[in-house]
Design an enzyme around this catalytic site. Structure first.
Site, PDB file in Angstrom:
ATOM      1  N   HIS A  97     -25.622 -21.185 -12.889  1.00 38.61           N
ATOM      2  CA  HIS A  97     -25.786 -21.746 -14.047  1.00 38.61           C
ATOM      3  C   HIS A  97     -26.482 -20.868 -15.019  1.00 38.61           C
ATOM      4  O   HIS A  97     -27.326 -21.206 -15.929  1.00 38.61           O
ATOM      5  CB  HIS A  97     -26.489 -23.024 -13.904  1.00 38.61           C
ATOM      6  N   ASP A 132     -24.184 -18.094 -16.168  1.00 41.98           N
ATOM      7  CA  ASP A 132     -22.928 -17.428 -16.834  1.00 41.98           C
ATOM      8  C   ASP A 132     -22.780 -18.012 -18.303  1.00 41.98           C
ATOM      9  O   ASP A 132     -22.476 -17.282 -19.113  1.00 41.98           O
ATOM     10  CB  ASP A 132     -21.642 -17.353 -16.033  1.00 41.98           C
ATOM     11  N   GLY A 169     -11.882 -27.282  -2.650  1.00 40.07           N
ATOM     12  CA  GLY A 169     -12.798 -28.140  -3.225  1.00 40.07           C
ATOM     13  C   GLY A 169     -14.211 -27.738  -2.604  1.00 40.07           C
ATOM     14  O   GLY A 169     -14.976 -28.958  -2.696  1.00 40.07           O
ATOM     15  N   ALA A 170     -14.354 -26.673  -2.080  1.00 37.72           N
ATOM     16  CA  ALA A 170     -15.611 -26.485  -1.240  1.00 37.72           C
ATOM     17  C   ALA A 170     -16.512 -25.804  -1.947  1.00 37.72           C
ATOM     18  O   ALA A 170     -17.683 -25.591  -1.394  1.00 37.72           O
ATOM     19  CB  ALA A 170     -15.146 -25.859   0.234  1.00 37.72           C
ATOM     20  N   LEU A 201     -15.851 -22.842  -3.185  1.00 32.61           N
ATOM     21  CA  LEU A 201     -15.243 -21.256  -3.042  1.00 32.61           C
ATOM     22  C   LEU A 201     -14.257 -20.739  -4.189  1.00 32.61           C
ATOM     23  O   LEU A 201     -13.574 -19.802  -3.862  1.00 32.61           O
ATOM     24  CB  LEU A 201     -14.886 -20.714  -1.608  1.00 32.61           C
ATOM     25  N   SER A 202     -14.099 -21.593  -5.235  1.00 33.28           N
ATOM     26  CA  SER A 202     -13.107 -21.333  -6.330  1.00 33.28           C
ATOM     27  C   SER A 202     -11.782 -21.128  -6.175  1.00 33.28           C
ATOM     28  O   SER A 202     -11.035 -20.235  -6.647  1.00 33.28           O
ATOM     29  CB  SER A 202     -13.731 -19.859  -6.936  1.00 33.28           C
ATOM     30  N   SER A 203     -11.457 -22.160  -5.177  1.00 32.66           N
ATOM     31  CA  SER A 203      -9.904 -22.354  -4.905  1.00 32.66           C
ATOM     32  C   SER A 203      -9.236 -22.403  -6.144  1.00 32.66           C
ATOM     33  O   SER A 203      -7.960 -21.941  -6.395  1.00 32.66           O
ATOM     34  CB  SER A 203      -9.634 -23.458  -3.921  1.00 32.66           C
ATOM     35  N   SER A 204      -9.563 -23.369  -7.164  1.00 34.89           N
ATOM     36  CA  SER A 204      -9.113 -23.412  -8.397  1.00 34.89           C
ATOM     37  C   SER A 204      -8.750 -22.164  -9.244  1.00 34.89           C
ATOM     38  O   SER A 204      -7.786 -22.026  -9.945  1.00 34.89           O
ATOM     39  CB  SER A 204      -9.634 -24.676  -9.275  1.00 34.89           C
ATOM     40  N   ASP A 251     -16.259 -17.404 -11.973  1.00 37.62           N
ATOM     41  CA  ASP A 251     -15.231 -17.378 -10.874  1.00 37.62           C
ATOM     42  C   ASP A 251     -14.182 -16.876 -11.008  1.00 37.62           C
ATOM     43  O   ASP A 251     -13.730 -16.159 -10.317  1.00 37.62           O
ATOM     44  CB  ASP A 251     -14.719 -18.948 -10.760  1.00 37.62           C
TER      45      ASP A 251
HETATM   46  C1  GLA Z   1     -18.907 -23.300 -11.561  1.00 36.21           C
HETATM   47  C2  GLA Z   1     -18.551 -22.745 -12.805  1.00 36.21           C
HETATM   48  C3  GLA Z   1     -19.033 -21.293 -13.270  1.00 36.21           C
HETATM   49  C4  GLA Z   1     -20.621 -21.261 -13.152  1.00 36.21           C
HETATM   50  C5  GLA Z   1     -20.945 -21.701 -11.505  1.00 36.21           C
HETATM   51  C6  GLA Z   1     -22.304 -22.141 -11.436  1.00 36.21           C
HETATM   52  O1  GLA Z   1     -18.461 -22.550 -10.537  1.00 36.21           O
HETATM   53  O2  GLA Z   1     -17.082 -22.695 -12.740  1.00 36.21           O
HETATM   54  O3  GLA Z   1     -18.564 -20.944 -14.462  1.00 36.21           O
HETATM   55  O4  GLA Z   1     -21.208 -21.755 -14.100  1.00 36.21           O
HETATM   56  O5  GLA Z   1     -20.362 -23.331 -11.672  1.00 36.21           O
HETATM   57  O6  GLA Z   1     -22.941 -20.912 -11.316  1.00 36.21           O
END
Ligand code: GLA
Length: 344
Positions: free
Chosen positions: A24, A26, A107-108, A110-113, A153
């Protein structure tokens, strides 16, 4: 009549990411320290036609997206919105037919999207600087999900470096690799709780830090946490204090990692979790219990929630082999087109 040869097969791979520290931060141009991981999404197929058609191993319904798609957020099934977001931002001149497969848990946290967006953009022919790829994918995510996410991400997925985490300054978007010491392992453990309210609560937190910045100026420029005491609203004060202290922890964590000081790195992770829990209020009881339990185990240097919070995963920095739960992840290279041939 001659039959035209089939279009070249395109294979694009984009990794997920785990954030070691700096959550939180970025969205206010602060510091983050994620790494791309060796779990990734692959898009494989051939260009052609008037629409993008992707089937997925993990989804019952395919994504079918016309090249002139309107609002990506209205597309069904829901996973196709991320594909539609990329199509709407990239506006490729040709369609594409292929498959999506992933080794990432969906959806865990780990930025799958993000991995899907970046892989789709490359498969559809995006050709340009890494930062442009990340920004295109970020806009695609915002349009698809309605969540005003930051750049972390998508940039981690696009700009990953084998063997290194990434210190990213989200103001000037400079990416500096920070090698991980040889004698550590990064583990990601699920809290067992799906992320809840992530969209609306994320947007609410983002507005709160923006309101704090209206009074204090850019939070990224504050180094003394006491400066947030000028805010009269106690909630805004806590939100701003998290951002200011977290930026400092990211800086110190990068220095600790580079010096191989894993004990200090672990302490900073613990402090980050406490700040996300108490000041930013994005943890959950299950995440707090998990982080406490992991932190008490022998060989665990530190643990914290990772990503947006509100459920999802914790990340732990450990001695190799200290934990056997969750996923052991390695810092991996960023997204790439890995194959384009007529054979496949
Ligand atoms: C999500 C958002 C990121 C970042 C994080 C928290 O993953 O996509 O841009 O803000 O939350 O650090």
């Amino acid at each position: 009549m001659t039959v035209p040869p089939p279009a070249d097969l395109v294979v694009a791979v984009a990794p997920g990411r785990v954030n070691l520290i700096g959550d939180h931060t970025d969205t206010t141009g602060g510091l983050v320290l994620p790494m791309a991981i060796d779990l990734a999404t692959t898009v494989r197929g051939r260009p052609g036609g008037e629409q993008v058609v992707l089937t997925s191993d993990d989804e019952a319904e395919p994504a079918v997206v016309p090249l002139d798609v309107g609002d990506p957020a209205t597309i069904e099934p829901a996973w196709a919105r991320y594909v539609a977001g990329v199509v709407a931002e990239l506006r490729p001149t040709a369609g594409f037919t292929g498959t999506v497969s992933t080794t990432l848990p969906l959806g865990a946290g780990l930025s799958s999207s993000a991995a899907l967006e970046v892989a789709v953009a490359l498969a559809l022919g995006f050709d340009g600087p890494t930062l442009d790829l990340a920004q295109l994918a970020q806009r695609a995510e915002q349009r698809a999900s309605g969540v005003p996410c930051g750049i972390m991400d998508q940039l981690a997925s696009a700009a990953g470096v084998d063997g290194a985490a990434l210190l990213i300054d989200c103001h000037d978007l400079a990416v500096a690799p920070v090698a991980l010491p040889d004698d550590v392992e990064v583990r990601v453990v699920h809290s067992g709780e799906a992320r809840r309210l992530a969209g609306s609560a994320y947007a609410e937190r983002r507005s709160a830090v923006e309101a704090a910045e209206e009074e204090l100026g850019p939070l990224r420029l504050l180094s003394d946490p006491a400066e947030v005491d000028r805010l009269t609203d106690p909630v805004l004060r806590r939100r701003a204090r998290h951002v200011v202290t977290e930026n400092g922890r990211v800086r110190d964590f990068a220095t600790a990692l580079a010096a191989g000081d894993v004990a200090l790195a672990g302490e900073l992770m613990a402090a980050s979790h406490a700040s996300l829990r108490d000041d930013f209020e994005v943890s959950t009881p299950a995440l707090d219990r998990l982080v406490e339990q992991l932190s008490g185990l022998p060989g665990v240097h530190g643990a914290r929630l990772t990503g947006a919070g509100f459920g999802g995963c914790a990340v732990a920095l450990t001695r190799p082999g200290a934990l056997d739960e969750g996923w052991a992840v390695r810092p991996a290279a960023g997204a790439a087109v890995v194959g384009a041939d007529r054979a496949g």
